[in-house]
Motif scaffolding. Structure first.
Motif, PDB file in Angstrom:
ATOM      1  N   GLU A 250       0.823  -1.212   0.000  1.00  0.00           N
ATOM      2  CA  GLU A 250       0.000   0.000   0.000  1.00  0.00           C
ATOM      3  C   GLU A 250       0.858   1.263   0.000  1.00  0.00           C
ATOM      4  O   GLU A 250       0.521   2.258  -0.623  1.00  0.00           O
ATOM      5  CB  GLU A 250      -0.904  -0.017   1.227  1.00  0.00           C
ATOM      6  N   ASN A 251       1.990   1.154   0.709  1.00  0.00           N
ATOM      7  CA  ASN A 251       2.861   2.321   0.811  1.00  0.00           C
ATOM      8  C   ASN A 251       3.432   2.738  -0.538  1.00  0.00           C
ATOM      9  O   ASN A 251       3.831   3.869  -0.716  1.00  0.00           O
ATOM     10  CB  ASN A 251       4.028   2.021   1.761  1.00  0.00           C
ATOM     11  N   LEU A 252       3.479   1.808  -1.461  1.00  0.00           N
ATOM     12  CA  LEU A 252       4.115   2.086  -2.743  1.00  0.00           C
ATOM     13  C   LEU A 252       3.215   2.866  -3.685  1.00  0.00           C
ATOM     14  O   LEU A 252       3.646   3.364  -4.703  1.00  0.00           O
ATOM     15  CB  LEU A 252       4.515   0.765  -3.417  1.00  0.00           C
ATOM     16  N   THR A 253       1.955   2.971  -3.354  1.00  0.00           N
ATOM     17  CA  THR A 253       1.038   3.615  -4.297  1.00  0.00           C
ATOM     18  C   THR A 253       0.450   4.910  -3.760  1.00  0.00           C
ATOM     19  O   THR A 253      -0.539   5.398  -4.257  1.00  0.00           O
ATOM     20  CB  THR A 253      -0.117   2.665  -4.656  1.00  0.00           C
ATOM     21  N   LYS A 254       1.073   5.441  -2.722  1.00  0.00           N
ATOM     22  CA  LYS A 254       0.596   6.731  -2.211  1.00  0.00           C
ATOM     23  C   LYS A 254       1.771   7.526  -1.654  1.00  0.00           C
ATOM     24  O   LYS A 254       2.825   6.972  -1.365  1.00  0.00           O
ATOM     25  CB  LYS A 254      -0.488   6.522  -1.155  1.00  0.00           C
ATOM     26  N   ILE A 255       1.550   8.804  -1.541  1.00  0.00           N
ATOM     27  CA  ILE A 255       2.608   9.678  -1.056  1.00  0.00           C
ATOM     28  C   ILE A 255       2.015  10.540   0.057  1.00  0.00           C
ATOM     29  O   ILE A 255       0.846  10.952  -0.028  1.00  0.00           O
ATOM     30  CB  ILE A 255       3.182  10.552  -2.214  1.00  0.00           C
ATOM     31  N   SER A 256       2.815  10.790   1.082  1.00  0.00           N
ATOM     32  CA  SER A 256       2.290  11.597   2.178  1.00  0.00           C
ATOM     33  C   SER A 256       2.135  13.037   1.704  1.00  0.00           C
ATOM     34  O   SER A 256       2.874  13.508   0.842  1.00  0.00           O
ATOM     35  CB  SER A 256       3.209  11.519   3.393  1.00  0.00           C
ATOM     36  N   VAL A 257       1.163  13.702   2.289  1.00  0.00           N
ATOM     37  CA  VAL A 257       0.881  15.079   1.905  1.00  0.00           C
ATOM     38  C   VAL A 257       2.110  15.964   2.149  1.00  0.00           C
ATOM     39  O   VAL A 257       2.436  16.820   1.325  1.00  0.00           O
ATOM     40  CB  VAL A 257      -0.348  15.592   2.693  1.00  0.00           C
ATOM     41  N   GLU A 258       2.816  15.700   3.238  1.00  0.00           N
ATOM     42  CA  GLU A 258       4.010  16.506   3.565  1.00  0.00           C
ATOM     43  C   GLU A 258       5.077  16.363   2.472  1.00  0.00           C
ATOM     44  O   GLU A 258       5.637  17.352   2.004  1.00  0.00           O
ATOM     45  CB  GLU A 258       4.622  16.092   4.921  1.00  0.00           C
ATOM     46  N   GLN A 259       5.329  15.125   2.083  1.00  0.00           N
ATOM     47  CA  GLN A 259       6.337  14.896   1.036  1.00  0.00           C
ATOM     48  C   GLN A 259       5.919  15.555  -0.272  1.00  0.00           C
ATOM     49  O   GLN A 259       6.732  16.152  -0.970  1.00  0.00           O
ATOM     50  CB  GLN A 259       6.474  13.391   0.788  1.00  0.00           C
ATOM     51  N   CYS A 260       4.640  15.435  -0.546  1.00  0.00           N
ATOM     52  CA  CYS A 260       4.083  16.019  -1.764  1.00  0.00           C
ATOM     53  C   CYS A 260       4.344  17.525  -1.798  1.00  0.00           C
ATOM     54  O   CYS A 260       4.724  18.076  -2.834  1.00  0.00           O
ATOM     55  CB  CYS A 260       2.591  15.745  -1.763  1.00  0.00           C
ATOM     56  N   CYS A 261       4.161  18.163  -0.656  1.00  0.00           N
ATOM     57  CA  CYS A 261       4.374  19.609  -0.566  1.00  0.00           C
ATOM     58  C   CYS A 261       5.832  19.960  -0.841  1.00  0.00           C
ATOM     59  O   CYS A 261       6.129  20.969  -1.479  1.00  0.00           O
ATOM     60  CB  CYS A 261       3.987  20.132   0.819  1.00  0.00           C
ATOM     61  N   ILE A 262       6.734  19.097  -0.389  1.00  0.00           N
ATOM     62  CA  ILE A 262       8.165  19.358  -0.603  1.00  0.00           C
ATOM     63  C   ILE A 262       8.517  19.187  -2.082  1.00  0.00           C
ATOM     64  O   ILE A 262       9.114  20.061  -2.699  1.00  0.00           O
ATOM     65  CB  ILE A 262       9.030  18.414   0.270  1.00  0.00           C
ATOM     66  N   TYR A 263       8.099  18.063  -2.654  1.00  0.00           N
ATOM     67  CA  TYR A 263       8.476  17.768  -4.041  1.00  0.00           C
ATOM     68  C   TYR A 263       7.885  18.768  -5.021  1.00  0.00           C
ATOM     69  O   TYR A 263       8.512  19.146  -5.993  1.00  0.00           O
ATOM     70  CB  TYR A 263       8.066  16.346  -4.430  1.00  0.00           C
ATOM     71  N   TYR A 264       6.642  19.147  -4.768  1.00  0.00           N
ATOM     72  CA  TYR A 264       5.981  20.040  -5.723  1.00  0.00           C
ATOM     73  C   TYR A 264       6.097  21.513  -5.325  1.00  0.00           C
ATOM     74  O   TYR A 264       5.606  22.377  -6.042  1.00  0.00           O
ATOM     75  CB  TYR A 264       4.505  19.657  -5.876  1.00  0.00           C
ATOM     76  N   LYS A 265       6.719  21.757  -4.182  1.00  0.00           N
ATOM     77  CA  LYS A 265       6.888  23.132  -3.686  1.00  0.00           C
ATOM     78  C   LYS A 265       5.540  23.845  -3.588  1.00  0.00           C
ATOM     79  O   LYS A 265       5.324  24.892  -4.213  1.00  0.00           O
ATOM     80  CB  LYS A 265       7.872  23.914  -4.562  1.00  0.00           C
TER      81      LYS A 265
END
Lengths: 304, 92
Positions: B2-17
């Protein structure tokens, strides 16, 4: 490589303020952003030009350089040098069906023009904060097939970005149909998932048949005498020749249905649409005197 | 898995700025649906294409949430119409 008038692209004057440029850019971007113009490659191209113009005119240094050398860029030695060094790598897609298979990235900020590269170099682009990604970009490819090829299932190998992809195009694929191949797009960043590959099938009709969905339509020229007296006619279908019985007094424009002689139904192996044959009775030309005489006799006979 | 098909919101904010509040607003407007678990909120990989679209609309084109909702609705209609045109052309 041509000079690009970035002011014209954004529709602003040479003395436009940074604010006016920003406003013009946003207005155009809202119209032509690829996300707002699905399935419109022309919009994507235009958006790229708008982006490029904005990139130059919104950066005081680039704008100054552009204003200074702009039209005379060809004479400026350093630009020529940069141009020589600049290399464009072209993608060449596989050619699995003998047709054309070109593909492009759906990336919003694709390659800038040669003109831009010659003036600012490949590194001239400022990669804005929005360019970072997690998921890899989706790739889009167009595959051209002939109608006769779409009649049968094809297993083919595609080469995209050096990777071989085996795909199956099932018989009966429709014109404009998009096949999604998950995970065959560009690599993701920061451990993100790969993008997807979308292959759009374009079908060119290289046959005498007209395809409407799963059914095929064919017009067959019929000799007048056969139409009147009856007989047999050999007809070419997609799956080979078929002998048709022509009943006497067959009327011009008569339509017959040949069940199961149409196009294969997508992903329903062994099932086919129908073939509709319309007869086009040919009136003889260049009659001999004898023939005319006989027709006169017929005409008189029919009035009795 | 399951972990492989989702990304945490925090990480998402970092990657996408992008800001956390932007993602929260998208969730509130029903434009994306966050997956909540004990470890926090996540975005499924399937929604990343849409998220990237929303990022373009919001940050590049300065379209607000209401505008994004409207745009998405119209895009859906365009998609249906394009499909209809395709069908009509192939069957016409």
């Amino acid at each position: 490589m041509d000079y690009i008038d970035y002011y014209k692209v954004l529709g602003v004057g040479k003395n436009a303020t940074p604010d006016e440029i920003k406003k013009a850019y946003r207005k155009l971007a809202r119209q032509h952003h690829p996300d707002l113009n699905p399935n419109d490659p022309a919009a994507g191209k235009l958006f790229q030009q708008i982006n490029e113009a904005n990139e130059v005119l919104s950066d005081p240094e680039k704008r100054k350089k552009y204003d200074q050398y702009g039209k005379d860029w060809k004479n400026a030695e350093q630009f020529e040098e940069a141009r020589r060094q600049q290399q464009q790598s072209a993608y060449t897609g596989g050619n699995p069906f003998g047709g054309q298979a070109g593909y492009y990235s759906s990336d919003d900020d694709g390659d800038f023009s040669d003109f831009f590269a010659s003036m600012f170099g490949d590194q001239g682009r400022s990669r804005g904060g929005r360019q970072s990604h997690f998921k890899g970009q989706d790739l889009r490819a167009t595959l051209q097939l002939n109608l006769s090829e779409a009649y049968t299932t094809h297993k083919q190998t595609f080469t995209i970005n050096g990777k071989n992809i085996r795909i199956t195009i099932p018989a009966g694929v429709e014109n404009g149909q998009e096949i999604k191949i998950k995970g065959y797009g560009a690599d993701g960043a920061n451990g993100g998932p790969k993008g997807d590959l979308y292959i759009r099938v374009e079908i060119k009709n290289n046959t005498a048949f007209i395809r409407k969905g799963n059914d095929l339509y064919l017009t067959v020229l019929l000799d007048l005498y056969k139409a009147i007296l009856g007989g047999e006619e050999m007809i070419q279908t997609m799956s080979g020749k078929v002998k048709l019985n022509i009943p006497p007094e067959t009327q011009n424009g008569k339509k017959v249905r040949l069940k199961g002689k149409g196009f294969p139904i997508y992903k329903k192996e062994g099932t086919f649409g129908d073939l509709y044959v319309t007869f086009d009775v040919q009136i003889p030309k260049n009659l001999t005197e004898r023939e005319k005489e006989l027709f006169w006799q017929l005409a008189k006979e029919s009035k009795k | 898995m399951e972990n492989l098909t989702k990304i945490s919101v925090e990480q998402c904010c970092i990657y996408y700025k992008i800001e956390l509040s932007f993602i929260q607003k998208l969730d509130q407007h029903g434009l994306i649906s966050l997956i909540s678990s004990g470890e926090g909120a996540f975005i499924s990989y399937e929604q990343l294409n849409d998220l990237e679209k929303y990022i373009h609309f919001h940050y590049d084109l300065e379209i607000n949430m209401e505008g994004i909702e409207t745009v998405m609705h119209l895009l859906e209609r365009i998609k249906k119409l394009q499909q209809e045109v395709k069908t009509l052309r192939n069957y016409g």
